[in-house]
Write an enzyme that holds these catalytic residues in place. Structure first.
Site, PDB file in Angstrom:
ATOM      1  N   GLY A 232       1.052  -1.283   0.154  1.00  0.00           N
ATOM      2  CA  GLY A 232       0.154  -0.070   0.042  1.00  0.00           C
ATOM      3  C   GLY A 232       0.961   1.231  -0.011  1.00  0.00           C
ATOM      4  O   GLY A 232       2.150   1.290   0.202  1.00  0.00           O
ATOM      5  N   PHE A 234       2.122   4.948   1.599  1.00  0.00           N
ATOM      6  CA  PHE A 234       2.257   5.398   3.001  1.00  0.00           C
ATOM      7  C   PHE A 234       1.458   6.765   2.866  1.00  0.00           C
ATOM      8  O   PHE A 234       1.399   7.589   3.848  1.00  0.00           O
ATOM      9  CB  PHE A 234       3.709   5.582   3.371  1.00  0.00           C
ATOM     10  CG  PHE A 234       4.666   5.981   2.579  1.00  0.00           C
ATOM     11  CD1 PHE A 234       4.673   6.933   1.561  1.00  0.00           C
ATOM     12  CD2 PHE A 234       5.867   5.257   2.246  1.00  0.00           C
ATOM     13  CE1 PHE A 234       5.594   7.196   0.611  1.00  0.00           C
ATOM     14  CE2 PHE A 234       7.059   5.534   1.661  1.00  0.00           C
ATOM     15  CZ  PHE A 234       6.664   6.600   0.393  1.00  0.00           C
ATOM     16  N   HIS A 254      13.890  11.651   1.756  1.00  0.00           N
ATOM     17  CA  HIS A 254      14.582  12.543   0.943  1.00  0.00           C
ATOM     18  C   HIS A 254      14.123  12.283  -0.492  1.00  0.00           C
ATOM     19  O   HIS A 254      14.462  13.103  -1.534  1.00  0.00           O
ATOM     20  CB  HIS A 254      16.199  12.412   1.188  1.00  0.00           C
ATOM     21  CG  HIS A 254      16.617  11.100   0.492  1.00  0.00           C
ATOM     22  ND1 HIS A 254      17.769  10.974  -0.027  1.00  0.00           N
ATOM     23  CD2 HIS A 254      15.986   9.920   0.062  1.00  0.00           C
ATOM     24  CE1 HIS A 254      18.068   9.733  -0.493  1.00  0.00           C
ATOM     25  NE2 HIS A 254      16.977   9.026  -0.437  1.00  0.00           N
TER      26      HIS A 254
HETATM   27  C1  LIG Z   1      15.004   5.022  -1.666  1.00  0.00           C
HETATM   28  S1  LIG Z   1      13.911   3.505  -1.392  1.00  0.00           S
HETATM   29  C2  LIG Z   1      14.403   3.218   0.201  1.00  0.00           C
HETATM   30  C3  LIG Z   1      14.197   1.813   0.741  1.00  0.00           C
HETATM   31  C4  LIG Z   1      14.864   1.277   1.979  1.00  0.00           C
HETATM   32  N1  LIG Z   1      13.994   1.937   3.043  1.00  0.00           N
HETATM   33  C5  LIG Z   1      16.469   1.691   2.161  1.00  0.00           C
HETATM   34  O1  LIG Z   1      16.701   2.342   3.120  1.00  0.00           O
HETATM   35  O2  LIG Z   1      17.272   1.044   1.380  1.00  0.00           O
HETATM   36  C6  LIG Z   1      12.467   4.192  -1.188  1.00  0.00           C
HETATM   37  C7  LIG Z   1      11.155   3.253  -0.876  1.00  0.00           C
HETATM   38  O3  LIG Z   1      10.045   3.974  -0.705  1.00  0.00           O
HETATM   39  C8  LIG Z   1       9.184   3.077  -1.407  1.00  0.00           C
HETATM   40  N2  LIG Z   1       7.799   3.957  -1.737  1.00  0.00           N
HETATM   41  C9  LIG Z   1       7.855   5.039  -2.874  1.00  0.00           C
HETATM   42  N3  LIG Z   1       6.565   5.459  -2.693  1.00  0.00           N
HETATM   43  C10 LIG Z   1       5.827   4.776  -1.813  1.00  0.00           C
HETATM   44  C11 LIG Z   1       4.627   4.986  -1.403  1.00  0.00           C
HETATM   45  N4  LIG Z   1       3.712   5.582  -1.909  1.00  0.00           N
HETATM   46  N5  LIG Z   1       4.288   4.145  -0.357  1.00  0.00           N
HETATM   47  C12 LIG Z   1       4.969   3.031   0.254  1.00  0.00           C
HETATM   48  N6  LIG Z   1       6.357   2.981   0.061  1.00  0.00           N
HETATM   49  C13 LIG Z   1       6.789   3.730  -1.244  1.00  0.00           C
HETATM   50  C14 LIG Z   1       9.846   2.471  -2.786  1.00  0.00           C
HETATM   51  O4  LIG Z   1       9.196   1.504  -3.248  1.00  0.00           O
HETATM   52  C15 LIG Z   1      11.192   2.142  -1.935  1.00  0.00           C
HETATM   53  O5  LIG Z   1      11.144   0.856  -1.377  1.00  0.00           O
END
Ligand SMILES: C[S@@+](CC[C@H](N)C(=O)[O-])C[C@H]1O[C@@H](n2cnc3c(N)ncnc32)[C@H](O)[C@@H]1O
Length: 356
Positions: A232, A234, A254
């Site tokens: 889902g 966030f 970020h």
């Molecule tokens: C830059 S990655 C960081 C992943 C991990 N937390 C790390 O530190 O390596 C950002 C994460 O946010 C998730 N993400 C992006 N938009 C999202 C949303 N609307 N709801 C939930 N997760 C989301 C992406 O799929 C990705 O896994």
């Protein structure tokens, strides 16, 4: 009006021309690295050096074109050439082997495809302040990943290969019950926490395409039976599960502009119990801009990641004061700060916050 002549010690000479040529052609080398990674050439060279003809036959490349490309990479110390037309990996290109620990191959593929395309449109970003990626594809980056499973798998593999923030080791997680990793990606950080705290349970919240990859990784690690997977967004109300001891946002904020980051923090605030904790892992911008000391290699990398955020998504790195403002507005107070060890290449700081 003619420009005043620079002082003698500021005049560019041969060395500066050579340095600029290296900079301006750096993208060619990067794309050549991308191409050999895509063709699987580092894997073909993993065991022993091979001739160009042998390599070309094995990966379906044109032998002459491949030879000229490999020669250019050798000239940049990225391969070793020995007669007759035989090439070997260097320690740097060994990182492009697909089964090397924390392989850089997924990063090379992502940089060579989606990121390279977006940087081709960087002028759009400079003129408008908007991500070039969106101009190219008409959708934000994460929506694009939802429509392109292969690109999503490559992105998550690249993120999964990045080291878990070193500052995690400085956080006191004794007695942990349930931890929710929001935007937890492939689950590397959650796996580390659960492996260290055997009584703890985890919840991983991420977009549906990421959840499948996380399930596979945590199953392989033998941890899936201690994890609930929540597909889902966030941004949506009630996606972040309530009542956990600890919530984690690692390298998530970020990716977003201030209004979006504020919404994510509000969703966490709605879910967190009064005695819960939030850990935010982010690289912190210097409080003083411009920095008073010459940037270190890692600080220079961090500025490039910030540029990546500008071109690909609508996000940016922030100072501690900026995170404090966002957290305070969402109903949190900062309780402690754990800087990354200075030797860590990815020097995210852990900001521990509690609801007020
Ligand atoms: C830059 S990655 C960081 C992943 C991990 N937390 C790390 O530190 O390596 C950002 C994460 O946010 C998730 N993400 C992006 N938009 C999202 C949303 N609307 N709801 C939930 N997760 C989301 C992406 O799929 C990705 O896994």
């Amino acid at each position: 009006m003619t420009q005043p002549a620079p002082a003698a010690d500021q005049q560019p000479g041969i060395a500066e021309r050579a340095a600029l040529f290296s900079v301006l052609t750096g993208g060619w080398i990067a794309q050549a690295c991308y191409a050999i990674a895509k063709l699987g050439i580092p894997d073909l060279l993993a065991e022993a050096p091979r001739t160009v003809d042998d390599l070309a036959a094995a990966c379906g490349a044109d032998p002459r074109a491949l030879h000229r490309t490999l020669r250019a990479l050798s000239a940049s110390d990225l391969l070793r050439e020995s007669p007759p037309r035989t090439f070997a990996l260097t320690p740097t290109t060994r990182l492009l082997c697909s089964d090397y620990r924390r392989s850089s191959r997924p990063t090379a593929l992502m940089f060579g495809e989606e990121v390279h395309g977006a940087f081709g449109e960087i002028l759009h970003t400079l003129r408008t302040g908007r991500p070039a990626f969106e101009r190219l594809h008409d959708v934000p980056f994460y929506d694009y990943l939802g429509e392109h499973p292969q690109a999503a798998a490559t992105f998550h593999a690249a993120m999964g290969a990045a080291a878990v923030p070193a500052a995690l080791a400085a956080c006191d997680l004794r007695g942990l019950g349930t931890v929710v990793d929001i935007g937890g990606g492939e689950g590397g950080l959650l796996a580390k926490v659960l492996a260290r705290h055997r009584a703890a349970r985890g919840v991983l919240v991420d977009l549906p395409e990421s959840i499948d990859l996380a399930r596979t990784r945590l199953t392989e690690a033998g941890l899936a039976d201690r994890v609930d997977f929540v597909p889902g967004s966030f941004f949506d109300e009630k996606t972040v599960p309530p009542g956990a001891d600890l919530y984690i946002l690692s390298r998530v904020l970020h990716n977003w502009d201030d209004p979006s980051a504020a919404t994510i923090l509000r969703r966490v605030r709605e879910a967190i119990p009064p005695d819960g904790r939030l850990l935010v892992f982010e690289y912190l911008e210097d409080q003083d801009e411009p920095p008073t000391t010459r940037p270190t290699r890692f600080a220079a990398q961090a500025k490039l990641i910030d540029l990546l955020m500008l071109v690909m998504v609508d996000g940016h790195d922030r100072t501690l004061a900026q995170y404090r403002t966002l957290l305070t507005a969402a109903g949190f107070a900062i309780r402690s700060i754990h800087p990354a060890p200075t030797h860590a290449s990815r020097s995210e700081t852990a900001i521990e916050a509690v609801p007020v």
